[in-house]
Design a protein around this motif. Structure first.
Motif, PDB file in Angstrom:
ATOM      1  N   LEU A 400       0.826  -1.205   0.000  1.00  0.00           N
ATOM      2  CA  LEU A 400       0.000   0.000   0.000  1.00  0.00           C
ATOM      3  C   LEU A 400       0.861   1.255   0.000  1.00  0.00           C
ATOM      4  CD1 LEU A 400      -2.803  -1.030   2.546  1.00  0.00           C
ATOM      5  CD2 LEU A 400      -3.075  -0.643   0.084  1.00  0.00           C
ATOM      6  N   LEU A 401       1.912   1.216   0.807  1.00  0.00           N
ATOM      7  CA  LEU A 401       2.821   2.364   0.860  1.00  0.00           C
ATOM      8  C   LEU A 401       3.507   2.563  -0.486  1.00  0.00           C
ATOM      9  CD1 LEU A 401       4.170   4.580   2.512  1.00  0.00           C
ATOM     10  CD2 LEU A 401       5.869   2.899   3.264  1.00  0.00           C
ATOM     11  N   ARG A 403       2.314   1.828  -3.384  1.00  0.00           N
ATOM     12  CA  ARG A 403       1.352   2.410  -4.313  1.00  0.00           C
ATOM     13  C   ARG A 403       1.236   3.914  -4.113  1.00  0.00           C
ATOM     14  NH1 ARG A 403      -3.664  -1.935  -3.861  1.00  0.00           N
ATOM     15  NH2 ARG A 403      -2.529  -3.745  -4.736  1.00  0.00           N
ATOM     16  N   TYR A 404       1.253   4.335  -2.836  1.00  0.00           N
ATOM     17  CA  TYR A 404       1.172   5.768  -2.564  1.00  0.00           C
ATOM     18  C   TYR A 404       2.420   6.486  -3.057  1.00  0.00           C
ATOM     19  CZ  TYR A 404       0.968  10.209  -0.092  1.00  0.00           C
ATOM     20  OH  TYR A 404       0.970  11.546   0.203  1.00  0.00           O
ATOM     21  N   ARG A 407       2.288   6.774  -6.678  1.00  0.00           N
ATOM     22  CA  ARG A 407       1.379   7.853  -7.048  1.00  0.00           C
ATOM     23  C   ARG A 407       2.049   9.207  -6.883  1.00  0.00           C
ATOM     24  NH1 ARG A 407      -2.965   9.283 -10.157  1.00  0.00           N
ATOM     25  NH2 ARG A 407      -3.970  11.131  -9.239  1.00  0.00           N
ATOM     26  N   LEU A 408       2.797   9.377  -5.802  1.00  0.00           N
ATOM     27  CA  LEU A 408       3.532  10.626  -5.606  1.00  0.00           C
ATOM     28  C   LEU A 408       4.539  10.835  -6.730  1.00  0.00           C
ATOM     29  CD1 LEU A 408       4.319  10.622  -1.774  1.00  0.00           C
ATOM     30  CD2 LEU A 408       2.753  12.152  -2.989  1.00  0.00           C
ATOM     31  N   THR A 411       2.837  11.873  -9.835  1.00  0.00           N
ATOM     32  CA  THR A 411       2.423  13.274  -9.721  1.00  0.00           C
ATOM     33  C   THR A 411       3.619  14.210  -9.858  1.00  0.00           C
ATOM     34  OG1 THR A 411       0.611  12.614  -8.275  1.00  0.00           O
ATOM     35  CG2 THR A 411       1.211  14.942  -8.269  1.00  0.00           C
ATOM     36  N   LEU A 436       3.008  13.224   3.955  1.00  0.00           N
ATOM     37  CA  LEU A 436       1.614  13.082   4.364  1.00  0.00           C
ATOM     38  C   LEU A 436       0.975  14.419   4.707  1.00  0.00           C
ATOM     39  CD1 LEU A 436       1.996   9.918   6.645  1.00  0.00           C
ATOM     40  CD2 LEU A 436       1.229  10.009   4.255  1.00  0.00           C
ATOM     41  N   LEU A 441      -0.927  15.429   0.033  1.00  0.00           N
ATOM     42  CA  LEU A 441      -1.991  14.458  -0.189  1.00  0.00           C
ATOM     43  C   LEU A 441      -2.973  14.963  -1.241  1.00  0.00           C
ATOM     44  CD1 LEU A 441      -2.670  13.460   3.534  1.00  0.00           C
ATOM     45  CD2 LEU A 441      -1.839  11.922   1.749  1.00  0.00           C
ATOM     46  N   ALA A 444      -1.359  14.816  -4.681  1.00  0.00           N
ATOM     47  CA  ALA A 444      -1.285  13.440  -5.176  1.00  0.00           C
ATOM     48  C   ALA A 444      -2.640  12.962  -5.664  1.00  0.00           C
ATOM     49  CB  ALA A 444      -0.759  12.523  -4.080  1.00  0.00           C
ATOM     50  N   ALA A 445      -3.707  13.392  -4.990  1.00  0.00           N
ATOM     51  CA  ALA A 445      -5.056  12.992  -5.408  1.00  0.00           C
ATOM     52  C   ALA A 445      -5.407  13.590  -6.764  1.00  0.00           C
ATOM     53  CB  ALA A 445      -6.068  13.437  -4.349  1.00  0.00           C
TER      54      ALA A 445
END
Length: 478
Positions: A400-401, A403-404, A407-408, A411, A436, A441, A444-445
């Motif tokens: 999960l980390l 993936r984040y 994503r960062l 971005t 974070l 956040l 990144a979204a």
């Protein structure tokens, strides 16, 4: 007038540093203002200038000094960065002067200098730091000498036992002993001999191998960008990474890196063909116009090792471990020198606050662990995602980390805000929690604000240099 019978004479204080490596020199810089003398115990000779030093095989591979570490060295030894730059090192603004092909795409070269790298050969960096440290008359080196044991008890270390080149053994007392002897540190064994249980230890091995070579650059290396084509561990196949780092004397330091199934070799004839197998040909295309100056150096010493000294219930006064003696990282991430420098600053801070009083060693060891923890999470957090990694595998939270972070990174290819936040952490200038922050956040979204680049972007000036050298690169974005 006779001296008062009640007046006491202050005893001279001594610190002993085990190892004359970069970490050892920085340890000496950290403690020199808190004791009367510092003696560095070194098993080999220390060269006068930027020459290879025995016991530093990793010097054959490229090194970068992150701005977090560079600032720490400057704090410890004012004027060192200027000395490095005058000796030919390069200051590389991030990401302004970097061509980075991440797993998520090419990073933009934002024209804002938020963080930086210092690039130079390891031999040059070592020599400049060594000269800065040893010009202090309080610091001396005892070469061709090995530390074979700690003196004292489980409660307090009072010195070290030495063995000279002729086999003669002597004891050297000290108020403080700093182990900066590197990956081969004997501190766990020495602690056991004093009756102190050894620390918990981790070893994470991705099986990565390094092949490196130095080239005469076909263009000026002053203000030339760092180039990095990275592997993508998510693809479920052996990873290949390569990069070019501009160093002193008009040279490029080139390293090619592969996981099991894609490891490079030490064969010179295979070096450039391997570069051709990276995810983009820019490294291979540039090397085809450069002149090799050295043979290929190969190493498999890329295991992440860590000793959790800060967790021990019993820790003797008078002993501190620093640098690779505490944790050694896969060098692909470039954190080793910077973590040693930040650890040395943490040691100096604790000494300034506590002096040599009881409680110093434990508090200093815990302070040293903080930059270690960040670098460890960054290195291991990447390496565990290779299928060949031994020592630990990725769990649900790790995936999960990842993936984040992916994503960062995606971005960051089109967002200055996220690129800067990631750079703050990667250069060890902000904790991982900086990624974070609500603004990060939210960015990144939303994702990248600009379209992805089709290839590496050289500046007008760089393209001019390439044209003057008769170099035409296919696949270069305008």
């Amino acid at each position: 007038m006779s001296e008062s019978p009640h007046r006491t004479t202050r005893l001279s204080t001594r610190a002993v540093v085990v190892g004359g490596s970069l970490a050892g020199m920085l340890a000496a810089a950290a403690v020199k203002d808190s004791v009367d003398t510092v003696e560095i115990i070194e098993a080999h000779d220390l060269p006068e200038g930027p020459e290879a030093r025995p016991g530093v095989p990793q010097a054959a591979h490229f090194h970068v000094l992150l701005s977090g570490g560079a600032d720490a060295i400057e704090d410890l030894l004012p004027g060192t960065l200027k000395e490095l730059l005058c000796a030919g090192a390069n200051r590389v603004p991030m990401t302004t002067n970097m061509l980075i092909y991440s797993p998520e795409g090419w990073y933009r070269r934002w024209q804002r200098d938020s963080h930086y790298l210092i690039t130079a050969s390891r031999d040059l960096t070592d020599s400049v730091v060594r000269r800065q440290v040893l010009k202090d008359p309080r610091v001396s080196v005892r070469p061709h000498t090995k530390v074979t044991a700690l003196l004292g008890s489980s409660h307090r270390v009072t010195g070290v036992r030495l063995r000279a080149a002729d086999g003669t053994e002597t004891d050297l007392t000290a108020d403080l002993v700093v182990d900066a002897s590197g990956r081969g540190s004997q501190t766990p064994r020495w602690l056991g001999e004093l009756g102190v249980p050894g620390p918990a230890r981790d070893s994470i091995d991705s099986g990565i191998a390094y092949a490196s070579r130095i080239y005469r650059a076909p263009v000026s290396t002053r203000d030339w960008p760092v180039i990095s084509v990275q592997a993508d561990p998510r693809r479920g196949e052996p990873g290949r990474t390569g990069g070019i780092v501009p160093i002193e004397d008009g040279r490029w330091h080139v390293s090619l890196i592969g996981t099991p199934g894609a490891q490079p070799t030490r064969e010179a004839a295979e070096f450039e063909p391997y570069a051709r197998t990276l995810r983009h040909p820019v490294v291979a295309d540039l090397l085809s116009h450069a002149e090799p100056l050295t043979d290929v150096a190969l190493t498999h010493s890329t295991v992440n090792h860590r000793s959790y000294y800060e967790r021990l219930k019993s820790w003797p006064e008078g002993l501190i471990a620093l640098g690779d003696s505490v944790a050694a990282f896969n060098p692909i991430y470039g954190h080793g020198m910077s973590v040693a420098a930040l650890g040395a600053v943490a040691l100096r801070t604790q000494l300034a606050a506590l002096g040599l009083a009881d409680g110093l060693s434990r508090k200093a060891q815990r302070a040293i662990a903080k930059p270690v923890e960040l670098a460890w999470s960054l290195a291991v957090g990447q390496d565990i995602h290779y299928e060949t990694t031994k020592g630990r595998s990725a769990g649900t939270l790790d995936r999960l980390l990842q993936r984040y972070v992916s994503r960062l990174s995606h971005t960051a290819t089109g967002s200055y805000r996220v690129a800067t936040a990631m750079t703050e952490v990667l250069t060890l200038q902000s904790p991982g929690t900086a990624l974070l922050r609500p603004s990060v956040l939210a960015a990144a979204a939303i994702g990248p604000m600009r379209p992805q680049l089709d290839g590496p972007t050289f500046t007008v000036g760089e393209r001019g240099l390439l044209a003057e050298a008769g170099i035409s690169l296919p696949g270069v974005a305008e």
